[in-house]
Design a protein around this motif. Structure first.
Motif, PDB file in Angstrom:
ATOM      1  N   PRO A 113      37.047  29.021   3.950  1.00 42.28           N
ATOM      2  CA  PRO A 113      36.079  27.939   3.707  1.00 42.28           C
ATOM      3  C   PRO A 113      36.502  27.003   2.582  1.00 42.28           C
ATOM      4  N   GLY A 114      36.915  27.571   1.455  1.00 42.92           N
ATOM      5  CA  GLY A 114      37.339  26.720   0.341  1.00 42.92           C
ATOM      6  C   GLY A 114      38.599  25.949   0.653  1.00 42.92           C
ATOM      7  N   SER A 115      39.532  26.569   1.389  1.00 46.68           N
ATOM      8  CA  SER A 115      40.774  25.889   1.754  1.00 46.68           C
ATOM      9  C   SER A 115      40.491  24.676   2.628  1.00 46.68           C
ATOM     10  N   VAL A 116      39.551  24.843   3.562  1.00 46.69           N
ATOM     11  CA  VAL A 116      39.184  23.718   4.428  1.00 46.69           C
ATOM     12  C   VAL A 116      38.555  22.603   3.604  1.00 46.69           C
ATOM     13  N   LEU A 117      37.684  22.960   2.655  1.00 47.98           N
ATOM     14  CA  LEU A 117      37.039  21.948   1.819  1.00 47.98           C
ATOM     15  C   LEU A 117      38.061  21.170   1.000  1.00 47.98           C
ATOM     16  N   ILE A 118      39.018  21.865   0.422  1.00 52.76           N
ATOM     17  CA  ILE A 118      40.063  21.194  -0.359  1.00 52.76           C
ATOM     18  C   ILE A 118      40.902  20.291   0.544  1.00 52.76           C
ATOM     19  N   GLY A 157      41.599  16.229   0.425  1.00 49.46           N
ATOM     20  CA  GLY A 157      42.921  15.617   0.489  1.00 49.46           C
ATOM     21  C   GLY A 157      42.974  14.523   1.537  1.00 49.46           C
ATOM     22  N   LEU A 158      42.310  14.774   2.679  1.00 50.01           N
ATOM     23  CA  LEU A 158      42.258  13.764   3.737  1.00 50.01           C
ATOM     24  C   LEU A 158      41.484  12.531   3.276  1.00 50.01           C
ATOM     25  N   LEU A 159      40.372  12.755   2.568  1.00 48.93           N
ATOM     26  CA  LEU A 159      39.611  11.625   2.027  1.00 48.93           C
ATOM     27  C   LEU A 159      40.467  10.822   1.057  1.00 48.93           C
ATOM     28  N   GLY A 160      41.284  11.515   0.269  1.00 46.11           N
ATOM     29  CA  GLY A 160      42.193  10.815  -0.638  1.00 46.11           C
ATOM     30  C   GLY A 160      43.180   9.942   0.113  1.00 46.11           C
ATOM     31  N   LEU A 214      50.468   7.658   0.400  1.00 48.66           N
ATOM     32  CA  LEU A 214      49.968   8.878   1.025  1.00 48.66           C
ATOM     33  C   LEU A 214      50.531  10.130   0.379  1.00 48.66           C
ATOM     34  N   LEU A 215      51.675  10.003  -0.284  1.00 47.45           N
ATOM     35  CA  LEU A 215      52.312  11.191  -0.839  1.00 47.45           C
ATOM     36  C   LEU A 215      51.441  11.865  -1.890  1.00 47.45           C
TER      37      LEU A 215
END
Length: 522
Positions: free
Chosen positions: A98-103, A107-110, A125-126
């Motif tokens: 669960p936490g890995s998916v949230l992180i 990252g995708l939002l970034g 993107l890097l």
């Protein structure tokens, strides 16, 4: 061994989430620094929040926090990230998924935020990708280090063996957490150092050497301010000049790398280097700039001597086509402002592409290497910093703040402010000096009046006028008996217009109303 017996403790899970989030942000900051600093995840998301925030929210932030709105935004984002990081850890006590998916989602939002920036590049993107990977890896590693090692645990009856294993598990997790915290700190510091490696000091020094040939600013005449009586000095020192912009980090663009493109509804497109700009005839003008967000009695107003090239000269060389209405000026970070063409072409206005401020190269915070300065208009339509592009177009294309509900046309309104006495001051009864400033840029201040309590208006003494494009100081001595008093001021400009008593918020085209200060004498 049951699965639940190997669960990570709540404190260890929360710490794992927080350190993973910190490591992700630090890694993104480090990777972004040499490539595209604005792609640092916290900054990219923060800039997107600024762009997407509803207008009422923006107005609330400006009204409530003023020039501290950006630190408050970053602090608020940090608090949200902290809460989510703790939540990610607590949800992953049994399984890190669960936490890995949230992180990973963050990252995708970034990535989305980095690509949405006007100055984005694929290399941007890097940083968020690195942030996401580091965050997930650190998170899973810390959770594994914090999970009790049930396989090596001796029986409880063996001389406190279980206690010693628990302590060993705790030491293992604490030492791992310390390593992560130090690593994240070093990465963040490295990113900050690299971000500043585009050192502008050498570039600014070269510009300073070239300024020896620039025309000096006219001397400020005696009596231009009443600073001993409590007004500001006539010229605002660079370090004290107000700063309002949308940049979470100050763009760092060397003069040697600067280019300006002039295009759109013109006969001939132009591309100028900084050397090209310096080779042109220059002007030095003393100009008062004001922010449209300035409330009645506010301090978002300053005066400086700017040196640069008249914008009308560049537009004349480019050849403005019939039907053109405004010039969209664009900053290196994507901010835009729309300035009426007739104002920029006005031979009596002296709108500048400025590269010097008070005899020095522009400070980085105020637009180095080049900014626009336009007398008589609020800054959001006329004073773009870190300028890189001028597009001649029509009003059909709204600029940054116009898209957010602010007025397209924004002449500075006639206003005045009391600087002395301060609100809630306690002064001796008798002669009290009331002093302040008034402004009506490009029109000029003709009169300032002061009213004590509900008494008659009385004229104040005006300072020596420097030009219609600068503020003007005023003062008056009044006799006051012991008690509570309120003083109010109003200004009249050279066109005969007296500032209105009717209060109005800064949005959409500048605040109005009379400034009053209450104090006591005794």
């Amino acid at each position: 061994m049951s699965t639940s017996s190997a669960m990570v403790s709540r404190p260890a899970a929360a710490v794992s989430g927080v350190l993973a989030a910190g490591s992700a942000l630090a890694a993104g900051h480090l990777v972004a620094a040499p490539l595209q600093p604005s792609a640092s995840p916290l900054l990219a998301v923060g800039n997107s929040v600024i762009d997407l925030a509803p207008q009422p929210v923006k107005e609330f932030a400006i009204r409530t926090f003023g020039t501290a709105d950006k630190p408050v935004l970053l602090a608020g984002m940090g608090l949200v990230i902290l809460v989510l990081a703790v939540l990610a850890g607590l949800l992953s006590r049994r399984d890190p998924t669960p936490g890995s998916v949230l992180i990973a989602v963050f990252g995708l939002l970034g990535c989305v935020a980095a690509l949405s920036r006007p100055d984005s590049a694929i290399t941007g993107l890097l940083a968020p990708i690195a942030a996401g990977l580091v965050g997930v890896l650190v998170f899973r590693w810390l959770l594994a280090r914090g999970r009790p090692d049930q396989h090596t645990a001796p029986p409880l009856a063996e001389s406190g063996g279980r206690t010693s294993v628990v302590r060993a598990d705790r030491r293992r997790f604490l030492s791992s957490s310390a390593v992560v915290a130090v690593g994240a700190g070093l990465a963040a510091a490295g990113g900050t150092v690299l971000g500043r490696s585009a050192d502008l000091s050498a570039s600014r020094q070269r510009v300073a050497d070239a300024l020896a040939t620039a025309p000096p600013a006219p001397p400020v005449p005696a009596g231009a301010d009443f600073a001993p009586a409590g007004t500001p000095t006539f010229i605002t020192p660079n370090a004290e000049f107000y700063r309002i912009d949308t940049a979470l980090i100050v763009p760092r663009l060397r003069a040697e790398d600067w280019r300006l493109r002039v295009h759109g509804m013109v006969e001939r497109e132009l591309t100028l280097s900084f050397a090209d700009l310096l080779s042109r005839p220059a002007l030095t003008r003393t100009i008062t700039l004001a922010c449209v967000s300035n409330p009645v009695g506010g301090d978002l107003i300053s005066t400086a001597s700017f040196a640069g090239v008249p914008v009308r000269d560049l537009l004349a060389q480019a050849g403005v086509r019939p039907g053109a209405q405004q010039v969209i000026s664009t900053s290196s970070d994507g901010f835009t402002a729309g300035t009426p063409v007739d104002v920029l072409l006005d031979p009596g206005r002296d709108a500048l592409l400025a590269y010097a401020m008070n005899g020095e190269p522009l400070p980085a915070e105020h637009g180095f290497p080049v900014r626009m300065v336009t007398p008589g208009l609020y800054g959001y339509v006329s004073a773009t910093k870190w300028l890189v592009d001028l597009e001649v177009t029509t009003f059909d294309r709204p600029a940054y703040w116009v898209r957010r509900g602010w007025s397209q046309q924004a002449p500075v309104k006639t206003q005045s402010r009391i600087d002395r006495p301060r609100a809630r001051a306690a002064l001796p009864a008798g002669t009290v000096t009331v002093a302040g400033i008034a402004w009506a840029q490009h029109t000029g201040v003709d009169q300032v009046e002061v009213r004590v309590d509900d008494g008659p208006w009385q004229p104040a003494r005006l300072s020596t006028e420097v030009s219609a494009d600068t503020w003007r100081m005023w003062r008056v001595d009044v006799e006051l008996a012991a008690g509570e008093h309120t003083v109010t001021c109003r200004a009249t400009d050279r066109s005969g217009r007296t500032q209105t008593e009717q209060p109005a918020d800064p949005a959409p085209d500048g605040a109005t109303g009379w400034h009053s200060v209450s104090f006591t004498t005794g």
